[in-house]
Structures are given as structure tokens and as C-alpha cells.
Design a protein around this motif. Structure first.
Motif, mmCIF file in Angstrom:
data_model
loop_
_atom_site.group_PDB
_atom_site.id
_atom_site.type_symbol
_atom_site.label_atom_id
_atom_site.label_comp_id
_atom_site.label_asym_id
_atom_site.label_seq_id
_atom_site.Cartn_x
_atom_site.Cartn_y
_atom_site.Cartn_z
ATOM 1 N N THR A 201 -6.808 -1.462 -4.303
ATOM 2 C CA THR A 201 -6.315 -0.795 -3.273
ATOM 3 C C THR A 201 -4.732 -0.717 -3.166
ATOM 4 N N ALA A 202 -4.199 -1.952 -3.831
ATOM 5 C CA ALA A 202 -2.836 -2.194 -3.306
ATOM 6 C C ALA A 202 -2.207 -2.644 -4.663
ATOM 7 N N SER B 59 5.404 3.604 2.547
ATOM 8 C CA SER B 59 4.671 2.364 1.883
ATOM 9 C C SER B 59 4.835 1.321 2.927
ATOM 10 N N THR C 79 0.814 -1.168 -0.020
ATOM 11 C CA THR C 79 0.027 -0.072 0.105
ATOM 12 C C THR C 79 0.751 1.177 -0.132
#
Length: 207
Positions: A197-198, A150, A142
Motif C-alpha cells: 500500500t505504500a 503524500s 503513502t
């Protein structure tokens, strides 16, 4: 003492008639031809159900027997259960019916019966060197915002690869690999959310 020849003693050697020789040759040739024509064709051992087999139950050596057939195309070749012990069937088989590769499910599929599709750049998936039957770990990274760094975490461990396909290139031009992964409901939800999302990376477990 002088040696007396057979002819001198009145004994003559038998004469072999050419027709007799020809007959012997022809008979031998005919016998050889019959042997070649009647020799059984080579066969291949394949696995068949030794009894009525239900779906979803791990296979044992007692569940299968061997049948020899001229060709094993589309069948499971072998003279014992071997590495298929513990695998299961996706559909029931009647006694005597052959095992088919399309019906076999690896032990991992018992706990993860569903299939989820995932496409990733090959650089994030072992350079695309994945195949059906591989087991992989999936990591999710992420991206942080501002001063936040991150973060990378192990999203899923020991995921079974059902099938793979390389499409040759994504819309961005980077080569991609398409994966079918064995999942249950919880794992499917985690992967479905994470791919939006990642950034995902795959590590192949083992050799």
C-alpha cells in the motif's frame, strides 16, 4: 728482540681433515632438517563451548574457551569472546563443540526471532550498500489523492538486517536489493501490509 714464530719454536698448528669438515657439515644439515620437519605447524585460535550451552541464552566470556586448530575455515576465529558477548545460539552446543557462524544470533534476534523478506530498488535502500548486521529504519510514503498530499511516516526503527543479496535487476530493469529482516509478529504484519500500500525507503542507522 726478534720475534720467534711458532714453527721456529717447534709448535705446529693442528691440521683439519677434510672428511671431518664434511662430517660436521652433514651433521648440521641433518639437525636442521629434523628441526624443520618436527617444528609444529602454525595454528589459529578458535572459540569452542566451555560447557553445555543452551539455545537462545546470551553468551558470556565464561561460556567459551579457546582451541588452536590448523585452519579456522567455517569456525569462529578469536582468542576471546570479544564482540560476540550477548549473542546467542540458534541451537544448543555440547561442551567442546566449536562455535559456528551459522549458529550465532545477534542480540536483536532475541526480541525479533522471525525473518521477513523484502525486495526494494537500490535507490530506495542506500543504493544497495547494505550488509548483514546493519540496522535500518524503514519509512513508508503513502501517495495522496486529489488535494490530499503524500504522507511519509517512520514505519519501523532499528530493524536488524539478517542477510542481503543483489539480484542485478528487477522486472523493470532497475537494480534491486533483497533483504532478510529480523521481525516479530507485529512488525512482520506492518511491513507485509505496507509493501502493498505504500512506497518504502530504507535508512541505514549509524556508519
Amino acid at each position: 728482540m726478534a720475534v720467534v714464530g711458532l714453527r721456529e719454536r717447534g709448535v705446529s698448528l693442528p691440521r683439519i681433515d677434510r672428511r671431518t669438515v664434511a662430517g660436521i657439515v652433514l651433521a648440521a644439515s641433518a639437525a636442521l632438517a629434523v628441526l624443520v620437519l618436527t617444528r609444529p605447524a602454525p595454528t589459529v585460535p578458535t572459540l569452542v563451548a566451555a560447557t553445555d550451552l543452551p539455545a537462545g541464552v546470551p553468551l558470556t566470556a565464561a561460556d567459551v574457551t579457546v582451541r588452536h586448530v590448523p585452519s579456522a575455515t567455517g569456525l569462529v576465529e578469536g582468542d576471546d569472546i570479544g564482540d560476540l558477548a550477548g549473542w546467542s545460539l540458534a541451537a544448543p552446543l555440547a561442551s567442546g563443540e566449536p562455535l559456528l557462524p551459522s549458529l550465532l544470533r545477534a542480540p536483536a534476534r532475541l526480541d525479533h526471532p522471525d525473518v521477513l523478506a523484502l525486495a526494494l530498488p537500490e535507490t530506495q535502500a542506500v543504493l544497495g550498500r547494505l550488509a548483514a548486521g546493519d540496522v535500518v529504519d524503514i519509512y513508508a510514503t503513502t501517495r495522496g489523492t486529489g488535494l490530499d498530499p503524500s504522507a511519509t511516516e517512520l514505519l519501523a526503527a532499528g530493524v536488524y538486517v539478517v542477510d542481503t543479496r543483489s539480484d542485478g535487476g528487477s522486472l523493470s530493469g532497475a537494480p534491486e536489493i533483497e533483504l532478510l529482516l529480523a521481525v516479530d509478529g507485529e512488525l512482520a504484519a506492518r511491513l507485509a501490509a505496507a509493501r502493498h500500500t505504500a512506497e518504502l525507503d530504507i535508512v541505514r542507522v549509524g556508519p
